[in-house]
Design an enzyme around this catalytic site. Structure first.
Site, short mmCIF file in Angstrom:
data_model
loop_
_atom_site.label_atom_id
_atom_site.label_comp_id
_atom_site.label_asym_id
_atom_site.label_seq_id
_atom_site.Cartn_x
_atom_site.Cartn_y
_atom_site.Cartn_z
N LYS B 118 0.83 -1.21 0.00
CA LYS B 118 0.00 0.00 0.00
C LYS B 118 0.86 1.26 0.00
CE LYS B 118 -3.49 -2.70 0.20
NZ LYS B 118 -4.30 -2.95 -0.98
N LYS B 158 -3.16 0.82 9.12
CA LYS B 158 -3.62 -0.05 8.04
C LYS B 158 -2.59 -1.13 7.77
CE LYS B 158 -6.62 3.04 5.43
NZ LYS B 158 -6.86 3.50 4.05
N LYS B 237 -17.73 -2.27 4.13
CA LYS B 237 -18.83 -1.63 3.42
C LYS B 237 -20.13 -2.39 3.64
CE LYS B 237 -15.46 -0.24 0.02
NZ LYS B 237 -14.74 -0.74 -1.16
N GLU B 275 -9.54 3.44 -5.19
CA GLU B 275 -10.34 3.99 -4.10
C GLU B 275 -9.86 5.39 -3.72
OE1 GLU B 275 -12.22 0.26 -1.76
OE2 GLU B 275 -10.42 1.09 -0.85
N ARG B 291 -8.66 -6.61 -7.83
CA ARG B 291 -9.53 -7.80 -7.88
C ARG B 291 -10.90 -7.36 -8.35
NH1 ARG B 291 -9.50 -6.10 -2.34
NH2 ARG B 291 -11.56 -5.29 -1.82
N ARG B 337 -25.29 -5.37 1.35
CA ARG B 337 -24.62 -6.63 1.68
C ARG B 337 -25.35 -7.29 2.84
NH1 ARG B 337 -18.11 -5.83 1.47
NH2 ARG B 337 -18.01 -4.44 -0.33
#
Lengths: 167, 492
Positions: B118, B158, B237, B275, B291, B337
């Site tokens: 990242k 992160k 999310k 993002e 992905r 979801r």
């Protein structure tokens, strides 16, 4: 059949009788014809009562029934009303040891306290992992760690006692 | 590169089903794999053949790259689709596929390595002229404490090897840092087998907006517009939508251009997502998801492009399915979801056996589901059970249809996030499209409908009556309520 139903801290007695068209429920505020039909699996039902028809999820958790209507969920205590009062009311609280339990089934990743240690309220006494998320299990009250019943790497069931704290 | 004929799907649940369907549309033979617990799952039934794995634990099943590659070779598959999660962004696995002459449906291993680091991805974006948030490179514990002060609190920890919101921890003060670092490293180690973490400044009232891109072997990159994903809980999310509401046409175009620039800078191939965080001051790159994403269907709904089919075609050497000038956006789409979590108890994972399912359908509704009656929901896997995608000519129409579908969707055996979604669709901020990443914090357990208490009493009384009046069948011992009742009576 008469039931004692507890909801929102209030208790009421409700009588249920079968009728040709469903059930008649006699509550303090009047009689009502009620039908409860299964919709899906063990938990989803359609409730018809007083001109309303709603789908409702009923899930047993311990001694409670969790009733989900739309976004909201209500816990309902329900039991057969018995002629004799239960002796198990108003149990003494005092300084009894507190059992800190796993909030869900999972894997104990760490127990960051030692037996005999003094912990503050809210301090992590165990870290449990499930579904790739780790959660700290906090001490519900300040006290001394009396006993540790699990070790890192151990699988635990939901509600299993992790540590015992004496306030 | 050669067209794919026989594809091994190295995943489970709804995404494995989704890949099978794309295979059918393209005339590719799909092969499933399954852990013992998934033997009755829909992806197993829908595929041409299904190869058993010996253990449920991810490391021995869907995360076992060597085993899956060997299965693919023996089954004469010419390609592997990793889905999302598990091996989807694992450069070593992609490299092993390349070495074995099996097409990995995704970017080449070198690109995965660049996106997966990242910190490296952040500098690539910066070099492409796209703003990034203040942050650090990979840091040790002591260095993290020093760097946190210069990055500024509140700060996010992160995972360097992270993704999907796993291993992210919010730290508001220096005192919280050591504990959070410990947990973040622990999660990063279990989820990604890489304990390295980095720091990034938190923007308090940002929106999460991401851009879908497709890139072919010739280096042509097109973007298919943005998705808004600000409804999140624990950095996971919950609801996504396209197009992002309340975004100016200029900002939308700038995001698309920035996404393409980042993808080019990284040398991206196949389908991916760039993002961003958006606030009043502008937008900032956060990461590349190398992905197919869980929320890809909302983009499919508004563009008409089948993204999973596009992945398979691109992996087979074809050009991008559309040119940038030909991309058209129509209507609006939302995705909810549906996860096995208890929204009324802090979204804790809910574990159990599914004993009844009624799927929604009808105009404007798509359900991507891995649910089946008899399914054991374990703690091993991601809690996502299914996704409901609602689309319509307007955002308002899509929201109405989503409400209808969520009320039709009945899942018995575990708690699900549906009550949260019903609450969210009712909130004025959501309806007006003016919400940020703090939106879900306002969840209060849902407002009870009028008369809820009385209905609950009636339902409980009727249920208990049926329970007492029905002769008890032998149970598995988990809920012998009448036994408890009899015992209680005996004790009096």
């Amino acid at each position: 059949m008469i039931f004692e139903i507890e909801i929102g801290g209030r208790s009421q007695r409700v009588e249920v009788e079968p009728s040709s068209d469903g059930l008649v429920v006699r509550a303090p505020d009047g009689d009502l014809l009620v039908r409860l039909r299964p919709l899906a699996g063990s938990e989803w039902w359609r409730l018809d009562a007083g001109g309303r028809s709603v789908s409702v999820r009923l899930r047993e958790r311990g001694a409670e029934l969790l009733v989900t209507l739309g976004a909201a969920r209500t816990a309902v205590g329900i039991r057969r009303a018995l002629p004799v009062r239960s002796r198990r009311t108003g149990a003494a609280g005092g300084d009894l040891p507190i059992e800190v339990r796993a909030p869900m089934p999972g894997l104990v990743v760490d127990v960051p306290v030692a037996a005999g240690a003094v912990v503050a309220q809210g301090a992590a006494v165990a870290i449990v992992e499930a579904m790739k998320m780790q959660m700290e299990v906090p001490a519900p009250a300040a006290g001394r760690v009396e006993e540790i019943r699990v070790r890192p790497g151990q699988e635990v069931a939901g509600g299993q006692v992790l540590v015992v704290i004496r306030p | 590169m050669r067209p794919i004929r026989r594809l091994l799907i190295a995943n489970r649940g709804e995404i494995a089903v989704r890949v099978v369907r794309a295979c059918r549309d393209l005339g590719i033979a799909p092969l499933a794999v399954y852990a013992p617990i998934d033997a009755g799952a829909p992806h197993v039934r829908l595929a041409d053949d299904a190869l058993p794995l010996s253990d449920d634990a991810p490391a021995a099943s869907y995360l076992n790259g060597a085993l899956l590659l060997d299965l693919a070779r023996r089954a004469e598959a010419d390609a592997i689709h990793p889905g999302y999660g598990f091996l989807a962004e694992n450069p070593a696995f992609a490299a092993a596929c390349e070495a074995a002459g099996i097409t990995f449906v995704g970017p080449p291993s070198a690109v995965l390595a660049r996106c997966g680091d990242k910190a490296a991805a952040r500098s690539a974006a910066a070099s492409a002229g796209v703003s990034v948030l203040p942050g650090s490179g990979p840091v040790g514990d002591d260095e993290a404490v020093r760097q946190a002060t210069s990055v500024g609190f509140p700060v996010l920890i992160k995972a360097v090897g992270g993704g999907g919101g796993k291993g992210i921890h919010l730290v508001r003060s220096p005192e919280e840092l050591p504990g959070a670092l410990r947990r973040a490293r622990g999660e990063a180690q279990t989820a990604f087998a890489d304990p390295r973490v980095y720091l990034e400044r938190l923007i308090e009232r940002a929106r999460h907006v991401e851009v879908q891109i497709l890139a072919d072997a010739a280096g042509v990159v097109v973007h298919l517009g943005e998705r808004a994903c600000s409804v999140q809980r624990r950095h996971q999310k919950l609801i996504e939508e396209a197009p992002a509401p309340d975004l100016s046409p200029e900002l939308r175009e700038a995001l698309g251009r920035a996404a393409v620039a980042v993808a080019r800078a990284i040398g991206y191939r196949n389908a991916g997502t760039i993002e961003f965080l958006v606030d009043r001051s502008g937008f900032y790159f956060i990461e590349v998801n190398a992905r197919i994403q869980v929320e890809h269907p909302v983009t499919e709904s508004v563009t008409g492009v089948d993204l999973v089919a596009a992945q398979l075609r691109l992996a087979g050497g074809e050009r991008t399915p559309v040119r940038q000038d030909d991309v058209r956006w129509t209507g609006a789409a939302l995705e909810c979801r549906i996860s096995a979590e208890d929204p009324h108890s802090g979204f804790l994972p809910s574990i159990g056996r599914i004993d009844g399912v009624v799927d929604p359908s009808g105009p404007g509704i798509r359900v991507d589901s891995g649910l089946w009656v008899g399914q054991q929901v374990l703690r091993h896997y991601d809690p996502l059970l299914a996704k409901v995608i609602a689309s319509g000519p307007t955002r308002e129409a899509a929201i109405t249809r989503m409400g209808r579908a969520l009320r039709e969707f009945l899942i018995s055996g575990v708690d699900t996030t549906i009550p949260f979604h019903l609450w969210a669709l009712d909130q004025p901020e959501f309806v007006q499209g003016q919400y940020d990443i703090r939106f879900a914090d306002a969840w209060n357990g849902g407002a009870a409908p009028p008369d809820a208490e009385r209905l609950a009493v009636l339902a409980a009384a009727a249920w208990m009556f049926h329970r007492m009046a029905t002769p008890a069948l032998p149970t598995d011992g988990t809920a012998p309520r009448w036994v408890a009742a009899a015992r209680e009576e005996g004790l009096r």
